[in-house]
Write a protein that holds these residues in place. Sequence first.
Motif, short mmCIF file in Angstrom:
data_model
loop_
_atom_site.label_atom_id
_atom_site.label_comp_id
_atom_site.label_asym_id
_atom_site.label_seq_id
_atom_site.Cartn_x
_atom_site.Cartn_y
_atom_site.Cartn_z
N SER C 7 0.83 -1.20 0.00
CA SER C 7 0.00 0.00 0.00
C SER C 7 0.86 1.24 0.00
N ALA C 10 2.20 1.71 -3.38
CA ALA C 10 1.16 2.23 -4.27
C ALA C 10 1.02 3.73 -4.04
N PHE C 13 3.62 5.53 -5.94
CA PHE C 13 3.21 5.70 -7.34
C PHE C 13 2.24 6.87 -7.48
N LEU C 14 1.30 6.90 -6.55
CA LEU C 14 0.30 7.97 -6.62
C LEU C 14 0.95 9.33 -6.50
N LEU C 17 2.35 10.23 -9.76
CA LEU C 17 1.33 10.66 -10.72
C LEU C 17 0.83 12.06 -10.38
N PHE C 18 0.58 12.28 -9.09
CA PHE C 18 0.07 13.59 -8.68
C PHE C 18 1.08 14.69 -9.00
N ASN C 21 0.93 15.91 -12.54
CA ASN C 21 -0.16 16.76 -13.02
C ASN C 21 -0.51 17.87 -12.04
N LEU C 102 2.05 7.28 -16.88
CA LEU C 102 1.53 5.90 -16.98
C LEU C 102 2.48 5.04 -17.79
N ILE C 105 5.41 4.13 -15.69
CA ILE C 105 5.09 3.07 -14.75
C ILE C 105 5.07 1.73 -15.46
#
Lengths: 305, 654, 217
Positions: C7, C10, C13-14, C17-18, C21, C102, C105
């Motif tokens: 978790s 993960a 990763f988030l 991504l955040f 953007n 993406l 990843i």
Amino acid sequence: MQTVILIIISLLIIPVLAAFIKKVKALLTGKQGPPLLIKYYTLVKLFAKGSVYSTSTTFIFRFMPVVALAAPLMALLFLPLAGAPALLSFAGDAILIFYLLGLARFFTVCAALDTASPFEGMGASREAFFSVLSEATLFMVLVLFYRINGSLSFSSYFQGNNPINLWSAEGTLLLLVVAALFMVLLAENARVPVDDPATHLELTMIHEVMILDHSGPDLALIELGAWTKLYFYAAFIANIMTPIYPGKPWATALVFLLIIVFIYFAVGLVESITARSKMNLVPKFILTSFSFAFFATILTMELTR
Amino acid sequence: MNPFFFSLLCIVLGGPLALLFHNNSKFGKLLPVMAISGGSLGGLVTALQHFTAPQPPTAEFLWLDWFPLAFRLDPLSAFFLVPVFGIALLAAIYSFDYLDNPAKGLRTAANYFFFSLLIAAMGLVVCADNILALALAWELMSIASCFLVLYDYELKENRQAAYIFFIFTQAGAMFLFAAFGLLYAQTGSVSLAAAAGLSDGLKLTFFLLCFIGFGSKAGIFPLHIWLPHAHSAAPSHISAFMSGVMIKMGIYGIVRFYFLLNVESVVYGQIVLFAGIISGVLGIIYAAGQNHIKRMLAYSSIENIGIILIGMGMGMLGAAAGKKELAFWCFTGALLHVLNHAIFKSLLFMGAGSVIHGTGTAAIDRLGGLMKGMKFTGIAFLTGALSICALPPFNGFVSEFLIYSGAFSGSSFEGWDFILAALAIVSLAVIGGLALLCFTKAVGTVFLGEPRTVQAEKVHECGRCMRLSMTLLACFCLVIGLFPAIVVEPLAAVTGALLKTNDIPMGDLLAFCDNITLGAILFLGLTIVLMILRSWLYRGKQVDAAPTWGCGFTRATPRIQYTGTSFAAPALEFFGPVAPLREEYTGLDGPFPKPSSYQSKPQDLAEETATIGVALPIFRALKRLRWIQHGNIQLYIAYIVVAIILSILITFLV
Amino acid sequence: MIPLVDSLLALVFLTVLFSLNCHRLLGLIRIMAIQGIIVSLIPFLLEKPEGTLLVNVGVLLVIVIVKGLIIPGMLLFAIRKVQIRKEVEPIISYNASIFIGLLVIYVSVLISGRMHLTALSSYPLLLPAAFTALAAGLFLLMARRKAITQIIGYLMMENGIYLAGAVLAKHARTQHIVEFGILLDLLVGVMIMGIILHRINHSYDDADTTFLEQLKD
């Protein structure tokens, strides 16, 4: 039997939950807020009225409220609630439901264009565009679900050997899915930060502006459809989040309801603490939800190896 | 085969009859329409009989005592004959009212002549069983369709469209002939079935050549450049026939040769799937940007070809991976979409034709409010739009649902194949969403709201024959959407024959159809209940009519309405990198500004690249050779003599 | 129950991504702080480290404080001091950045799948996360205009290296030594960057790396 009762309960609390968001927003800003039954009063008021139709409109304008309510109601029939099996289900019903919601959107957009009002056109254009992106997210989620669970219907997602549940081995991925679906919920149901249901300027609206010209019972049907759609998405997410207590259906149902209330609370909370995005930032917001879903799908390739 | 050839003969007879009686406007149209529809009806019946025939009938001729021509009517051919004859029948009926300018009598007759040739050629294409017959029929089809595009030849853009069409159709044929040459050189046989005897490497080359050749006819991106030009130039019933049926000949070729090659590699599926995804997504993006209603429909044909290719590509991947079930679902879905697209795209083109007939313009942004003056056309177009957006309970949904069902089981692939399958599903969803945007734009701007110009105010509803064709097509849309079993069941036999398998999961398939029926009927029932409820709620209520609320703006004119261009603008901006918008704005300046203008035109990436990267350099290079063409006849003859001497010398020396 | 390390990874990763953007500098720095804290926690959760509890907790605390508080704090300080505008100013648009994220990843998952590190079989996400952070950091360096986003790009790359270090170091302690070295470098780097930013701002009225192009011959 249990399902029927749950659906009836759901139908009864849908307006209450819609009002609950208002209440949360009011309480968080230090106001008293409207009573929880306010949406019921609204419905009664609208049902009692007549309507004024624009001379520009055709039969599409009058037909749209019916479709806008029928599609979410159909969705509710196919959605399992609180661990109980859905009233109806077949392989692939998830696709049917999302396409039926698309049908409702088609008529909503057409009815908006039917009024010849530039403002409604503006809202319609945005609705049509943004839903393209949220549909991408939804189907990415369905791909992920198929990979985990091997099925394509709402009922079998949450049952069988490998149910889709936050508290199972794939929980990490589903955390992402829940986040992605919550963002889709906000986008599809015209909530902040995509659309502000409480705004006063037509230029900045999406959903509210499309139904500006509807009045009376027509408006009531549309509102009811919108609340049902919101409930459908919330219940979909809640199904993923609800832990299943075997042999105790009512305990599951209670937890399920609590989670739904929590989701609505989260919507109200988001609405209270964030501003709505500029229109050109909305695609980015929905794309983020897509990236969550896509990313979770990529991870399945790693985790299930 | 005889009944089939009789039908073709009957159709072809219509052409000379039309030319003979072109002075008599009524009779000159009635005869060919009768001949074409009679022949098509006969052909349709023959085709339907051969869906499950165990022993496909064959026929062989010797042409000019030298060239063997072989024909064979197997289930796949029979299936493709259904849209050919079915749409031809309805298009012929439609044309009776559509081509109603008595001043263009000869031209109308010529149109019927080439139309009948086109139908017959297509019938022969799908039945051809050796490369000579196929090449012959293919060329006949190309040439007949080129002449059909030239109906309104006074307009420069139409001549240009036919020219582009001709270049593409001939270049595509070159690739096909290269493939056929390869086949003959390697196997020494002209029969199509010989393709299975090629070596593995050559099979890929052969397939790629065929894919390009057939793909240029089908309008796969980036070989689609001719398609929007040709479809907007042709008369509407011809556009309907070309878009609904002729481009499917490309699909037919790809399916036919894929199964003839009998390959097991995944590469074929990956190529087709990738091409499908690109064509589907880009096609619908470009469609959303168009302002000419027929160009928009043409681009949407590219999108639907993309959907069909996605289905076929997934099917090929499944067949290569040994997943018979997946292959079965996807191929059935793709074939059904061939039929469905023929139905609703013809309906939409006929609707568009009726709009052009009734208003005199095809520019979406100049129309508006037609639902009041042309209610029938409006409802027909709406039905077509709902079907093409793949919305239940219409037929587009059934085929997309089949493809989805197959593609989702592709989620169990690993590695690249899985990513491709996931992308295919997501792109289907995105295509669906964009199709909704594109067709709400079309319906909303053309038929709803207020008329934007005088042209849109003074309209007339279309004639009875046009209405008959459209009614039938709209009914097919709804019936297939409600009771898919009637078409899916015979189709399953065709797919079973293709995959050479006997264990068709017919039970699953019928259960699938029942589910769709259940869902659709439930939804319709719910809608009807709610409609009754609604009318009960309005019982005895006061219902008024008033102008639309202008949000405080009191001097609204129809010009203030949102146009189709502005409706699609946010989406186009988002997809800007692949669909650039060329804008020209003259602007206002000075104390007494002149009238300003704004123009926007969505650019087609493939067209731009082809123009700048290929056509212009070739033009420039060829300009240097202009001195050869100087106008002196004696020198021209000298060229010929030199050429002959050279070729003789080469033959002797080599 | 949800596995903790997965978790957290993960979440890494988030945050990547955040960060790709994010259109506001403040938000970006906040995301980096969160990423720093999560990343510094991970090595201690992987397996029972050697050495006494006290030492380990001490090391953990130091790293968390440096990564989660001091560096972001200095960046915030720099923003306030130099009065940089709040927009991130992308060279490559946010939407494209998400897709590139993406892709990054996916490629990292592919590469780490090829590497077959048996020691990692229980934590399949660790190596992809490390690669993703590295590559995304590089991408941020390329695709954003502001000088301060350059520092953030370096920070993210450092986080990636730290995760990769956690993967590769057999002994927790040697890893800490390496990590401290990098951290120190970075800290000094951030300080120097801060000073340079200050200078750039004085000379050009804006801390934008495109102005640096004027410095060439």
